[in-house]
Design a protein around this motif. Structure first.
Motif, PDB file in Angstrom:
ATOM      1  N   GLY A 117      -6.930  -4.005   6.501  1.00 53.20           N
ATOM      2  CA  GLY A 117      -6.628  -2.776   7.223  1.00 53.20           C
ATOM      3  C   GLY A 117      -5.167  -2.392   7.089  1.00 53.20           C
ATOM      4  N   ALA A 118      -4.279  -3.379   7.055  1.00 52.43           N
ATOM      5  CA  ALA A 118      -2.852  -3.096   6.901  1.00 52.43           C
ATOM      6  C   ALA A 118      -2.560  -2.505   5.522  1.00 52.43           C
ATOM      7  CB  ALA A 118      -2.046  -4.374   7.104  1.00 52.43           C
ATOM      8  N   LEU A 119      -3.205  -3.039   4.483  1.00 54.32           N
ATOM      9  CA  LEU A 119      -3.039  -2.513   3.130  1.00 54.32           C
ATOM     10  C   LEU A 119      -3.529  -1.070   3.061  1.00 54.32           C
ATOM     11  CD1 LEU A 119      -2.361  -2.957   0.121  1.00 54.32           C
ATOM     12  CD2 LEU A 119      -4.703  -3.788  -0.175  1.00 54.32           C
ATOM     13  N   ARG A 120      -4.720  -0.810   3.624  1.00 58.58           N
ATOM     14  CA  ARG A 120      -5.268   0.550   3.606  1.00 58.58           C
ATOM     15  C   ARG A 120      -4.390   1.489   4.414  1.00 58.58           C
ATOM     16  NH1 ARG A 120     -10.013  -2.445   4.241  1.00 58.58           N
ATOM     17  NH2 ARG A 120      -9.979  -2.089   6.503  1.00 58.58           N
ATOM     18  N   LEU A 121      -3.887   1.022   5.539  1.00 57.07           N
ATOM     19  CA  LEU A 121      -3.046   1.855   6.384  1.00 57.07           C
ATOM     20  C   LEU A 121      -1.782   2.281   5.640  1.00 57.07           C
ATOM     21  CD1 LEU A 121      -2.418   3.075   9.168  1.00 57.07           C
ATOM     22  CD2 LEU A 121      -1.357   0.899   9.785  1.00 57.07           C
ATOM     23  N   GLY A 122      -1.145   1.358   4.925  1.00 58.10           N
ATOM     24  CA  GLY A 122       0.047   1.697   4.172  1.00 58.10           C
ATOM     25  C   GLY A 122      -0.222   2.756   3.121  1.00 58.10           C
ATOM     26  N   PHE A 123      -1.373   2.650   2.446  1.00 58.27           N
ATOM     27  CA  PHE A 123      -1.715   3.621   1.404  1.00 58.27           C
ATOM     28  C   PHE A 123      -2.102   4.967   2.010  1.00 58.27           C
ATOM     29  CE2 PHE A 123      -4.695   5.635  -1.537  1.00 58.27           C
ATOM     30  CZ  PHE A 123      -3.958   5.627  -2.714  1.00 58.27           C
ATOM     31  N   VAL A 124      -2.989   4.936   2.996  1.00 53.76           N
ATOM     32  CA  VAL A 124      -3.487   6.175   3.586  1.00 53.76           C
ATOM     33  C   VAL A 124      -2.387   6.926   4.320  1.00 53.76           C
ATOM     34  CG1 VAL A 124      -5.077   7.127   5.301  1.00 53.76           C
ATOM     35  CG2 VAL A 124      -5.856   5.336   3.742  1.00 53.76           C
ATOM     36  N   SER A 177      13.102   1.419   4.105  1.00 58.26           N
ATOM     37  CA  SER A 177      13.160   1.226   5.559  1.00 58.26           C
ATOM     38  C   SER A 177      12.010   0.364   6.066  1.00 58.26           C
ATOM     39  CB  SER A 177      13.156   2.570   6.281  1.00 58.26           C
ATOM     40  OG  SER A 177      11.996   3.309   5.950  1.00 58.26           O
ATOM     41  N   VAL A 178      10.910   0.296   5.318  1.00 60.18           N
ATOM     42  CA  VAL A 178       9.803  -0.596   5.662  1.00 60.18           C
ATOM     43  C   VAL A 178      10.065  -1.995   5.106  1.00 60.18           C
ATOM     44  CG1 VAL A 178       7.356  -1.048   5.270  1.00 60.18           C
ATOM     45  CG2 VAL A 178       8.110   1.265   5.854  1.00 60.18           C
ATOM     46  N   ALA A 179      10.679  -2.050   3.928  1.00 59.91           N
ATOM     47  CA  ALA A 179      10.942  -3.346   3.298  1.00 59.91           C
ATOM     48  C   ALA A 179      12.001  -4.145   4.053  1.00 59.91           C
ATOM     49  CB  ALA A 179      11.386  -3.138   1.851  1.00 59.91           C
ATOM     50  N   ILE A 180      12.975  -3.469   4.650  1.00 55.96           N
ATOM     51  CA  ILE A 180      14.070  -4.184   5.329  1.00 55.96           C
ATOM     52  C   ILE A 180      13.570  -5.042   6.491  1.00 55.96           C
ATOM     53  CG2 ILE A 180      16.126  -3.862   6.770  1.00 55.96           C
ATOM     54  CD1 ILE A 180      16.948  -1.605   4.883  1.00 55.96           C
ATOM     55  N   PRO A 181      12.795  -4.486   7.457  1.00 55.03           N
ATOM     56  CA  PRO A 181      12.316  -5.362   8.532  1.00 55.03           C
ATOM     57  C   PRO A 181      11.376  -6.461   8.049  1.00 55.03           C
ATOM     58  CG  PRO A 181      11.338  -3.172   8.716  1.00 55.03           C
ATOM     59  CD  PRO A 181      12.427  -3.081   7.703  1.00 55.03           C
ATOM     60  N   VAL A 182      10.569  -6.180   7.027  1.00 54.92           N
ATOM     61  CA  VAL A 182       9.695  -7.215   6.472  1.00 54.92           C
ATOM     62  C   VAL A 182      10.538  -8.357   5.900  1.00 54.92           C
ATOM     63  CG1 VAL A 182       8.001  -7.729   4.675  1.00 54.92           C
ATOM     64  CG2 VAL A 182       7.807  -5.612   5.989  1.00 54.92           C
ATOM     65  N   THR A 183      11.587  -8.003   5.180  1.00 50.23           N
ATOM     66  CA  THR A 183      12.474  -9.017   4.598  1.00 50.23           C
ATOM     67  C   THR A 183      13.199  -9.801   5.686  1.00 50.23           C
ATOM     68  OG1 THR A 183      12.800  -7.603   2.652  1.00 50.23           O
ATOM     69  CG2 THR A 183      14.381  -9.392   2.999  1.00 50.23           C
ATOM     70  N   LEU A 184      13.642  -9.102   6.737  1.00 51.65           N
ATOM     71  CA  LEU A 184      14.345  -9.780   7.828  1.00 51.65           C
ATOM     72  C   LEU A 184      13.457 -10.839   8.484  1.00 51.65           C
ATOM     73  CD1 LEU A 184      16.258  -6.847   9.585  1.00 51.65           C
ATOM     74  CD2 LEU A 184      17.244  -8.754   8.299  1.00 51.65           C
ATOM     75  N   VAL A 185      12.203 -10.477   8.718  1.00 47.71           N
ATOM     76  CA  VAL A 185      11.284 -11.438   9.345  1.00 47.71           C
ATOM     77  C   VAL A 185      10.981 -12.583   8.391  1.00 47.71           C
ATOM     78  CG1 VAL A 185       8.940 -11.738  10.231  1.00 47.71           C
ATOM     79  CG2 VAL A 185      10.269  -9.732  10.898  1.00 47.71           C
ATOM     80  N   GLY A 238       0.815  -1.209   0.000  1.00 44.44           N
ATOM     81  CA  GLY A 238       0.000   0.000   0.000  1.00 44.44           C
ATOM     82  C   GLY A 238       0.850   1.261   0.000  1.00 44.44           C
ATOM     83  N   ARG A 239       1.946   1.212   0.726  1.00 42.64           N
ATOM     84  CA  ARG A 239       2.844   2.364   0.788  1.00 42.64           C
ATOM     85  C   ARG A 239       3.489   2.620  -0.576  1.00 42.64           C
ATOM     86  NH1 ARG A 239       4.956   5.742   4.246  1.00 42.64           N
ATOM     87  NH2 ARG A 239       7.179   6.222   4.348  1.00 42.64           N
ATOM     88  N   ALA A 240       3.944   1.570  -1.236  1.00 42.54           N
ATOM     89  CA  ALA A 240       4.554   1.727  -2.559  1.00 42.54           C
ATOM     90  C   ALA A 240       3.544   2.294  -3.557  1.00 42.54           C
ATOM     91  CB  ALA A 240       5.095   0.384  -3.040  1.00 42.54           C
ATOM     92  N   ALA A 241       2.309   1.801  -3.499  1.00 39.07           N
ATOM     93  CA  ALA A 241       1.272   2.307  -4.405  1.00 39.07           C
ATOM     94  C   ALA A 241       0.988   3.775  -4.152  1.00 39.07           C
ATOM     95  CB  ALA A 241      -0.005   1.479  -4.235  1.00 39.07           C
ATOM     96  N   GLY A 242       0.961   4.171  -2.891  1.00 40.71           N
ATOM     97  CA  GLY A 242       0.718   5.567  -2.547  1.00 40.71           C
ATOM     98  C   GLY A 242       1.801   6.482  -3.083  1.00 40.71           C
ATOM     99  N   PHE A 243       3.051   6.085  -2.920  1.00 46.84           N
ATOM    100  CA  PHE A 243       4.147   6.920  -3.405  1.00 46.84           C
ATOM    101  C   PHE A 243       4.192   6.967  -4.923  1.00 46.84           C
ATOM    102  CE2 PHE A 243       6.266   6.631   0.851  1.00 46.84           C
ATOM    103  CZ  PHE A 243       6.337   8.009   1.048  1.00 46.84           C
TER     104      PHE A 243
END
Length: 243
Positions: free
Chosen positions: A138-145, A188-196, A64-69
């Motif tokens: 909700g997580a998808l919407r949160l990233g976009f909004v 900076s959001v992708a790094i922790p997601v990738t680590l997990v 969602g964040r990538a789409a927003g940007f």
């Protein structure tokens, strides 16, 4: 990216065109890094990673964040291109960058002053405190909004979009510069997601420590980022004005 840019690349030899592309990339990178250093999205994704929605929810937040940007950058690139076409010069877009830079520096200084007067540890906003109950949608919407309605995120995307749109690059190169900004902004959001995704629960203690530090210092970090990026926008705007 603005379709009007097709065929409107700077005149001159191929070397001049390559220099223009490199100039745009050099200008766009700081905007992407500035967004990446914004603490609130990092805190949000760290909370999602430790919530029941876990890796799936945080991945959708990133999407969602990538789409927003991507949307914001394309919009401001088109606006910059249309303004320059209407005015017959790149001066209006340069003025916009200058004004935006002054605003960012002012907001950053204000945040530093307010933080220096504040007592105690800052509290998390209400929407962050409710993240543990967020589902995948909700997580998808949160990233976009969180991207498209946050004035600071909009300002960084505007800086990148105005820079790309004002450079009169061919459509392919303009898209490439926009993709570079989006990738850096989401890093900076992708790094922790990738680590997990790679290491699983083993990195959870590190992520919790990082989240606690960002919660305690988010105002100072954000203020410094705004001041630095604002100063760069001012410099870019001044250099785009007639000599």
């Amino acid at each position: 990216m603005p379709l009007a840019c097709v065929g409107r690349a700077r005149d001159g030899p191929a070397g001049g065109q390559e220099d223009a592309v490199l100039d745009v990339i050099g200008d766009v990178i700081p905007f992407g890094i500035g967004v990446a250093l914004s603490p609130f999205p990092i805190i949000a994704v760290l909370l999602l990673l430790t919530a029941p929605v876990g890796l799936a929810g945080s991945s959708l937040f990133l999407l969602g964040r990538a789409a927003g940007f991507a949307l914001l950058t394309a919009l401001f690139a088109v606006v910059s291109d249309l303004i320059d076409q209407a005015a017959g010069s790149s001066v209006p877009a340069a003025v916009l960058r200058l004004v935006l830079g002054v605003v960012l520096v002012g907001v950053g200084i204000r945040k530093l002053v307010r933080r220096s007067r504040a007592d105690g540890a800052p509290a998390l906003p209400g929407w962050m405190q409710s993240i543990e109950r967020t589902g995948r949608g909700g997580a998808l919407r949160l990233g976009f909004v969180l991207t498209v309605v946050n004035p600071k995120e909009i300002a960084f995307a505007a800086g990148a979009g105005l820079t790309i749109g004002g450079a009169f690059l061919p459509i392919g190169q303009a898209i490439g510069a926009g993709v570079l900004f989006v990738v850096l902004a989401c890093l900076s959001v992708a790094i922790p997601v990738t680590l997990v995704a790679v290491a699983g629960a083993r990195v959870t203690p590190v992520l919790r420590t990082a989240k606690d530090w960002l919660v305690a210092n988010n105002a100072i970090v954000m203020a410094l980022v705004l001041i630095v990026i604002g100063a760069m926008l001012i410099g870019s705007g001044v250099s785009g004005l007639p000599g």
